[in-house]
Design a protein around this motif. Sequence first.
Motif, PDB file in Angstrom:
ATOM      1  N   ALA A 289     -20.217  27.029  -5.076  1.00  0.00           N
ATOM      2  CA  ALA A 289     -18.816  26.935  -4.642  1.00  0.00           C
ATOM      3  C   ALA A 289     -18.637  25.762  -3.664  1.00  0.00           C
ATOM      4  CB  ALA A 289     -18.385  28.244  -3.984  1.00  0.00           C
TER       5      ALA A 289
ATOM      6  N   PRO B  45     -25.871  39.311  -9.873  1.00  0.00           N
ATOM      7  CA  PRO B  45     -26.499  38.790  -8.651  1.00  0.00           C
ATOM      8  C   PRO B  45     -27.867  38.133  -8.890  1.00  0.00           C
ATOM      9  CG  PRO B  45     -25.487  40.925  -8.218  1.00  0.00           C
ATOM     10  CD  PRO B  45     -25.426  40.716  -9.689  1.00  0.00           C
TER      11      PRO B  45
ATOM     12  N   THR C  93     -12.015  32.686  -5.587  1.00  0.00           N
ATOM     13  CA  THR C  93     -12.667  32.447  -4.294  1.00  0.00           C
ATOM     14  C   THR C  93     -12.807  30.940  -4.032  1.00  0.00           C
ATOM     15  OG1 THR C  93     -14.723  32.707  -5.529  1.00  0.00           O
ATOM     16  CG2 THR C  93     -14.020  34.583  -4.191  1.00  0.00           C
TER      17      THR C  93
ATOM     18  N   CYS D   9     -23.248  36.463  -0.891  1.00  0.00           N
ATOM     19  CA  CYS D   9     -22.813  35.777  -2.119  1.00  0.00           C
ATOM     20  C   CYS D   9     -23.867  34.783  -2.636  1.00  0.00           C
ATOM     21  CB  CYS D   9     -21.523  35.013  -1.836  1.00  0.00           C
ATOM     22  SG  CYS D   9     -21.003  34.034  -3.248  1.00  0.00           S
ATOM     23  N   PRO D  10     -24.366  34.998  -3.848  1.00  0.00           N
ATOM     24  CA  PRO D  10     -25.344  34.054  -4.398  1.00  0.00           C
ATOM     25  C   PRO D  10     -24.680  32.816  -5.002  1.00  0.00           C
ATOM     26  CG  PRO D  10     -24.994  35.872  -5.934  1.00  0.00           C
ATOM     27  CD  PRO D  10     -24.097  36.129  -4.756  1.00  0.00           C
ATOM     28  N   GLY D  11     -23.318  32.814  -5.052  1.00  0.00           N
ATOM     29  CA  GLY D  11     -22.615  31.678  -5.659  1.00  0.00           C
ATOM     30  C   GLY D  11     -22.183  30.656  -4.628  1.00  0.00           C
TER      31      GLY D  11
ATOM     32  N   THR E 110     -18.128  34.793   5.928  1.00  0.00           N
ATOM     33  CA  THR E 110     -17.226  34.569   4.787  1.00  0.00           C
ATOM     34  C   THR E 110     -17.891  34.893   3.459  1.00  0.00           C
ATOM     35  OG1 THR E 110     -16.263  32.832   6.120  1.00  0.00           O
ATOM     36  CG2 THR E 110     -15.692  32.815   3.776  1.00  0.00           C
ATOM     37  N   PHE E 111     -19.196  34.673   3.366  1.00  0.00           N
ATOM     38  CA  PHE E 111     -19.911  34.981   2.123  1.00  0.00           C
ATOM     39  C   PHE E 111     -20.594  36.348   2.205  1.00  0.00           C
ATOM     40  CE2 PHE E 111     -19.980  30.218   1.927  1.00  0.00           C
ATOM     41  CZ  PHE E 111     -19.259  30.077   0.745  1.00  0.00           C
ATOM     42  N   GLY E 112     -20.227  37.168   3.165  1.00  0.00           N
ATOM     43  CA  GLY E 112     -20.881  38.462   3.341  1.00  0.00           C
ATOM     44  C   GLY E 112     -22.157  38.293   4.148  1.00  0.00           C
TER      45      GLY E 112
ATOM     46  N   LYS F 109     -14.736  48.778   1.876  1.00  0.00           N
ATOM     47  CA  LYS F 109     -15.804  49.476   1.149  1.00  0.00           C
ATOM     48  C   LYS F 109     -15.590  50.973   1.265  1.00  0.00           C
ATOM     49  CE  LYS F 109     -19.241  45.810   1.631  1.00  0.00           C
ATOM     50  NZ  LYS F 109     -20.609  45.450   1.943  1.00  0.00           N
TER      51      LYS F 109
ATOM     52  N   HIS G  30     -26.019  41.867  -0.201  1.00  0.00           N
ATOM     53  CA  HIS G  30     -24.992  41.438  -1.148  1.00  0.00           C
ATOM     54  C   HIS G  30     -24.389  40.074  -0.816  1.00  0.00           C
ATOM     55  CE1 HIS G  30     -25.235  45.154  -3.332  1.00  0.00           C
ATOM     56  NE2 HIS G  30     -25.208  45.791  -2.186  1.00  0.00           N
TER      57      HIS G  30
ATOM     58  N   ILE H 286     -27.927  29.298 -10.157  1.00  0.00           N
ATOM     59  CA  ILE H 286     -27.160  28.393  -9.277  1.00  0.00           C
ATOM     60  C   ILE H 286     -27.755  28.414  -7.858  1.00  0.00           C
ATOM     61  CG2 ILE H 286     -24.954  28.076 -10.488  1.00  0.00           C
ATOM     62  CD1 ILE H 286     -23.845  30.535  -9.150  1.00  0.00           C
TER      63      ILE H 286
ATOM     64  N   ASN I 189     -10.421  28.507  -1.373  1.00  0.00           N
ATOM     65  CA  ASN I 189     -11.008  27.735  -0.275  1.00  0.00           C
ATOM     66  C   ASN I 189     -10.828  26.233  -0.468  1.00  0.00           C
ATOM     67  OD1 ASN I 189     -12.234  29.537   1.869  1.00  0.00           O
ATOM     68  ND2 ASN I 189     -12.846  30.534  -0.039  1.00  0.00           N
TER      69      ASN I 189
ATOM     70  N   ALA J 224     -15.546  36.417 -10.077  1.00  0.00           N
ATOM     71  CA  ALA J 224     -16.281  36.157  -8.822  1.00  0.00           C
ATOM     72  C   ALA J 224     -16.096  34.723  -8.354  1.00  0.00           C
ATOM     73  CB  ALA J 224     -17.770  36.445  -9.025  1.00  0.00           C
ATOM     74  N   SER J 225     -15.869  33.787  -9.300  1.00  0.00           N
ATOM     75  CA  SER J 225     -15.985  32.381  -8.903  1.00  0.00           C
ATOM     76  C   SER J 225     -14.670  31.619  -8.767  1.00  0.00           C
ATOM     77  CB  SER J 225     -16.897  31.639  -9.882  1.00  0.00           C
ATOM     78  OG  SER J 225     -16.363  31.677 -11.187  1.00  0.00           O
TER      79      SER J 225
HETATM   80  C1  HEM Z   1     -15.865  30.060  -1.648  1.00  0.00           C
HETATM   81  C2  HEM Z   1     -16.192  30.814  -2.669  1.00  0.00           C
HETATM   82  C3  HEM Z   1     -16.761  32.192  -2.581  1.00  0.00           C
HETATM   83  C4  HEM Z   1     -16.615  33.153  -1.613  1.00  0.00           C
HETATM   84  C5  HEM Z   1     -15.824  33.050  -0.314  1.00  0.00           C
HETATM   85  C6  HEM Z   1     -17.379  34.308  -2.032  1.00  0.00           C
HETATM   86  C7  HEM Z   1     -17.490  35.481  -1.292  1.00  0.00           C
HETATM   87  C8  HEM Z   1     -18.329  36.522  -1.627  1.00  0.00           C
HETATM   88  C9  HEM Z   1     -18.577  37.671  -0.798  1.00  0.00           C
HETATM   89  C10 HEM Z   1     -17.927  37.945   0.557  1.00  0.00           C
HETATM   90  C11 HEM Z   1     -19.479  38.451  -1.433  1.00  0.00           C
HETATM   91  C12 HEM Z   1     -20.134  39.714  -0.882  1.00  0.00           C
HETATM   92  C13 HEM Z   1     -19.467  40.964  -1.299  1.00  0.00           C
HETATM   93  C14 HEM Z   1     -20.181  42.200  -0.692  1.00  0.00           C
HETATM   94  O1  HEM Z   1     -20.275  42.278   0.527  1.00  0.00           O
HETATM   95  O2  HEM Z   1     -20.603  43.038  -1.482  1.00  0.00           O
HETATM   96  C15 HEM Z   1     -19.780  37.812  -2.695  1.00  0.00           C
HETATM   97  C16 HEM Z   1     -20.634  38.327  -3.636  1.00  0.00           C
HETATM   98  C17 HEM Z   1     -20.881  37.737  -4.859  1.00  0.00           C
HETATM   99  N1  HEM Z   1     -20.457  36.489  -5.272  1.00  0.00           N
HETATM  100 FE1  HEM Z   1     -19.292  35.238  -4.230  1.00  0.00          FE
HETATM  101  N2  HEM Z   1     -17.951  34.035  -3.238  1.00  0.00           N
HETATM  102  C18 HEM Z   1     -17.615  32.763  -3.609  1.00  0.00           C
HETATM  103  C19 HEM Z   1     -17.995  32.099  -4.764  1.00  0.00           C
HETATM  104  C20 HEM Z   1     -18.790  32.616  -5.755  1.00  0.00           C
HETATM  105  C21 HEM Z   1     -19.176  31.935  -6.959  1.00  0.00           C
HETATM  106  C22 HEM Z   1     -18.793  30.496  -7.311  1.00  0.00           C
HETATM  107  C23 HEM Z   1     -19.946  32.808  -7.691  1.00  0.00           C
HETATM  108  C24 HEM Z   1     -20.614  32.614  -9.025  1.00  0.00           C
HETATM  109  C25 HEM Z   1     -20.539  31.578  -9.780  1.00  0.00           C
HETATM  110  C26 HEM Z   1     -20.059  34.026  -6.918  1.00  0.00           C
HETATM  111  C27 HEM Z   1     -20.770  35.132  -7.309  1.00  0.00           C
HETATM  112  C28 HEM Z   1     -20.954  36.265  -6.539  1.00  0.00           C
HETATM  113  C29 HEM Z   1     -21.736  37.413  -6.965  1.00  0.00           C
HETATM  114  C30 HEM Z   1     -22.471  37.571  -8.296  1.00  0.00           C
HETATM  115  C31 HEM Z   1     -21.693  38.335  -5.911  1.00  0.00           C
HETATM  116  C32 HEM Z   1     -22.323  39.721  -5.854  1.00  0.00           C
HETATM  117  C33 HEM Z   1     -23.595  39.685  -5.018  1.00  0.00           C
HETATM  118  C34 HEM Z   1     -24.247  41.049  -4.868  1.00  0.00           C
HETATM  119  O3  HEM Z   1     -23.564  42.065  -4.980  1.00  0.00           O
HETATM  120  O4  HEM Z   1     -25.464  41.076  -4.625  1.00  0.00           O
HETATM  121  N3  HEM Z   1     -19.354  33.878  -5.759  1.00  0.00           N
HETATM  122  N4  HEM Z   1     -19.079  36.639  -2.774  1.00  0.00           N
END
Ligand code: HEM
Length: 528
Positions: A479, A161, A338, A473-475, A465-467, A403, A471, A168, A342, A334-335
């Motif tokens: 994306a 994270p 997802t 989503c930093p990505g 959708t990204f939370g 969870k 937490h 990015i 989409n 993670a990447s």
């Molecule tokens: C459309 C694409 C994506 C969707 C829908 C998505 C969705 C999510 C969601 C819902 C979470 C939160 C999970 C939680 O509640 O704990 C999350 C966390 C995360 N995502 Fe994504 N994600 C996407 C793309 C990406 C990409 C491209 C990367 C990295 C290159 C990435 C890296 C991460 C990381 C490292 C976390 C953990 C964050 C944390 O726990 O603090 N994601 N993502």
Amino acid sequence: MEQYLASATTSIGKAVNLFQNTDFYSKALELYSRSSRNELLLMGGATFFTFYNLVDYIKSRREKLNLPPRVGYAFPLLGHLPYIFYDSNRFLDWCSEKYGDIYDLNLGGSITTIAAGRSAEEALKAPADELSLEEGILKDVLFMHYVIDPTTFEIGFEANPPVAKEVISPQKILTLTDRIIRGLNRGLDILTEDQDTYLTKNPNLFLQRWVAYMSVGSLVGQEVETNPIVIKSFADFTSDVTNNVGIFLSTPKSLHKFIIPFLQQVEWHRQVMRDHVLPVVRQRREKMRQAEAAGVPHGLDSNFLQGLVEYKKPDGSSYTDEEVAQSVLLIAFASVHTTSMNLSFSLYWLLARPDLREELEKEMQEVLGDGPITNEGLAQMKFLDQFIREVLRQGVDKMANAKAVMKDVYTFANGYQVPKGRRVQSTNRQLNFNGLNANRSTVEEMDPRMSGNKTSTAPGRDFVTFGLGKHLCPGRFFAVHEIKMSLITLLRRFDVATASGKLPTPNRYLGGMIAQTSDDPLVFTKKK
Ligand code: HEM
């Protein structure tokens, strides 16, 4: 005891008779004959849970907690699953109306707490030591701990994270545009075998591989951006893990260790990381040592892998070369799936709604003309951003982000308590559509304009959708950037159509709750 068993058997018999006389029974039979292998395995798995969770069920009833209300009308063994399979929109909307923001469902014997409205926001924002996605999905459902060692998990949750936020970020992704475009054009040429007309029978696999082509250079580095083995591993790791989920769910846990050796492709992915990424990590660390000795900057590109190479644990130490190399698999996890899912939703929405496609093509022409894709151009494409936000809102699970409760008891702000080990799921589709699954649930009702000035990377109460919260989503910037450039490139270079010539259904739901893309085969015809 005998009397008890006899009366239990009679009640079950009555319930079965009742079930057979309902409309559900014929629907269930129809569902059975139409279901894919994964859906049936999911149902089989849920039935097994009945027995596994009996003890937990009795225990939780005895505990003197302020438990959420239990939704009534559960079927024997299947609990509320038939309602979810049959019409999850109506059922979940009805549950929220009748029971409020929090209630318990019986999912094939497994009691799950469903958080809607404010309680869902709370669940999404909760810190991982209170409500854990790692335990609730990655281990409980995906069995990732069979394939990922504890250190790699630690990197995934502790290092990834902050590294993602750094490498990015919204500003940094603008410097990756050209590299992503190079990767996606190269990927498109290779995957379509440079043919004038190319038929893909498995579009989702095609899109996963395509996303790997465009991502590896920016996330892992230019050393491997054209390496077909690393790209294949990056693309396929997630599906190699998830393909086994149905089998694990339908098999008692005590037997898992016997089937693992026959199911996992994962050792191959580990070996790829050892053979191809580990040497890169070593070379970079050597270069960093030399630069430090000479007192000059190392000059290495900033990317995800480099962020992990430079990452310092709280005690000041670094992860070993091998640990860093293996953690690339979690970046892929993670990447790739997802983003490709989409991208797939986006593509099928454009095919299902020619009016939206026309509007997007008009904007592409007005903003970019025949010129290259630029950051400035992308920033002006408002309709594209509204469209992607709407696709992302549509593409979530109806019961999502499972969870596990990590403390003895998790207490929601409204006073309801959930015991340790219980899974909490949030009603993401309901949240995204202002509290009602029924809102904009038909293909015709999908409406990008409803996003107004809200952007596709800014989270909100109606866009989870990204939370949410810690937490989040930093990505997401990366994306969305990739999805935008892929759609523009694809529409510019190819006429895309379903092989059947029919309009596809962009969103489907596995078991009535898990969002799935269409898998209608696609034909790509090169534009002259
Ligand atoms: C459309 C694409 C994506 C969707 C829908 C998505 C969705 C999510 C969601 C819902 C979470 C939160 C999970 C939680 O509640 O704990 C999350 C966390 C995360 N995502 Fe994504 N994600 C996407 C793309 C990406 C990409 C491209 C990367 C990295 C290159 C990435 C890296 C991460 C990381 C490292 C976390 C953990 C964050 C944390 O726990 O603090 N994601 N993502």
